[in-house]
Design a protein around this motif. Structure first.
Motif, short mmCIF file in Angstrom:
data_model
loop_
_atom_site.label_atom_id
_atom_site.label_comp_id
_atom_site.label_asym_id
_atom_site.label_seq_id
_atom_site.Cartn_x
_atom_site.Cartn_y
_atom_site.Cartn_z
N SER A 52 72.41 63.61 84.00
CA SER A 52 71.67 63.41 82.59
C SER A 52 71.14 64.57 82.16
O SER A 52 70.45 65.48 82.01
CB SER A 52 70.55 62.74 82.86
N THR A 53 71.48 64.34 80.76
CA THR A 53 70.82 65.11 79.35
C THR A 53 69.70 64.76 78.63
O THR A 53 68.49 64.51 79.22
CB THR A 53 71.78 66.21 78.74
N THR A 55 68.45 60.90 78.99
CA THR A 55 67.76 60.51 79.99
C THR A 55 66.00 60.74 80.64
O THR A 55 65.50 60.56 80.48
CB THR A 55 67.86 59.09 80.72
N1 CP Z 1 72.96 57.31 77.54
C1 CP Z 1 72.57 58.55 78.33
O1 CP Z 1 72.08 58.06 79.72
O2 CP Z 1 72.49 60.30 78.83
P1 CP Z 1 72.37 60.44 79.49
O3 CP Z 1 73.44 60.79 80.66
O4 CP Z 1 72.81 62.13 78.89
O5 CP Z 1 70.85 60.79 80.35
#
Ligand code: CP
Length: 310
Positions: A52-53, A55
């Motif tokens: 994840s970035t 979240t």
């Molecule tokens: N939209 C979202 O969940 O992005 P991440 O996977 O980067 O958290």
């Protein structure tokens, strides 16, 4: 404890309450001088078993802006790699007296499993194909702020609906708030259960875009399908990619959204993604911090002895 495992567990007035709570943080985040200490002494563990970035960082920033002690557990560097089970990992976090746990996991239902075992509120940061409730809340907040209301808006959700927890949570939230929701996907990426939701399915993207107020694009979740559901990304882009030409089918002031991460040139062209007059993609990220501050605050109220929803 009350958890946030999905939009499915929320009443429409509860969704609106969380959006209203988030509004105050949008303004206060823009004025960085105003910090808040309501989560002083609270230990927040972010346990991420998938990458994840947005979240992960926004849950961390959200907790810190409210004064919480925030620690992150990345599965790749944890004892999960040594074969520890999910339940044993959850009991370990619980024994450290976490006050709130935020979890992302690749298996649908894993977050509920942990919520049933621990002694604190649990927030779902995305579980498998199931739900990503804070994403749907931040998307709803973005739409409400840009369009004035959610009820009656024609919202088109296009992409890999089958594997998308973002699509599922958004379908639940936006229909609960009385939007007209259209979902678009190749038939191989349309869930059979779509018939049980109050949405209209389409396979023809151009037809679905007619009169759209909001166009929400989704990434192909290649990590969940081994390339089995589409012939090629080039063909997918031709039929389901959002380009400036295709966007002309929507209303002239239609809002373009994407939860990220984007695959440019596949589901969305760079011209559309970077068109700041139309695209709300960075605004969605900004709303993400505010929504997660609201969720962390509201869900820990009972433990903090504060009157409130949870
Ligand atoms: N939209 C979202 O969940 O992005 P991440 O996977 O980067 O958290």
């Amino acid at each position: 404890h009350r958890h946030l495992t999905g939009i499915a567990g929320l009443q429409p007035h509860e969704i609106m309450f969380l959006l209203d709570e988030a509004e105050q943080w949008v303004e206060r985040n823009r004025d960085r001088a105003k910090s808040d200490h309501r989560l002083d002494g609270i230990t927040q563990i972010n346990a991420f078993f998938e990458n994840s970035t947005r979240t992960l960082l926004s849950f961390e920033i959200a907790g810190k802006r409210l004064g919480a002690d925030v620690v992150n557990m990345h599965a790749a560097q944890s004892s999960v790699k040594k074969g520890e089970t999910l339940i044993d990992t959850a009991m370990t976090l619980n024994a450290m007296r976490a006050d709130v746990i935020v979890i992302r996991h690749g298996s649908s239902g894993a977050v509920q499993l942990i919520a049933d075992k621990v002694n604190c509120p649990v927030l779902n940061a995305g579980d498998g194909w199931h739900e990503h409730p804070t994403q749907a809340l931040l998307d709803a907040l973005t739409i409400r702020r840009r369009r004035g209301d959610i009820a009656g808006q024609r919202i088109v959700i296009c992409g890999d609906v089958l594997h998308s927890r973002v699509a599922r949570s958004n379908m639940l939230a936006l229909t609960a708030l009385a939007a007209e929701v259209r979902v678009v996907a190749p038939s191989t990426l349309m869930p059979a259960a779509v018939d049980r939701m109050a949405v209209t399915p389409f396979t023809d993207f151009d037809a679905a875009l007619e009169g759209a107020d909001v166009v929400m694009m989704l990434r192909l979740q290649n990590e969940r399908m081994n390339g089995a559901f589409i012939p090629s990304t080039r063909e997918y882009h031709l039929r389901y990619g959002l380009t400036p030409e295709r966007l002309q089918h929507a209303r002239p002031d239609a809002l373009v959204m994407h939860p990220g991460p984007m695959n440019r040139g596949v589901e969305i062209s760079s011209e559309v993604a970077d068109d700041t007059a139309r695209s709300a993609i960075t605004e969605q990220v900004e709303m993400g911090v505010a929504v997660r501050m609201a969720c962390l605050d509201v869900l820990t109220r009972r433990a903090r002895g504060v009157e409130g929803w949870a």
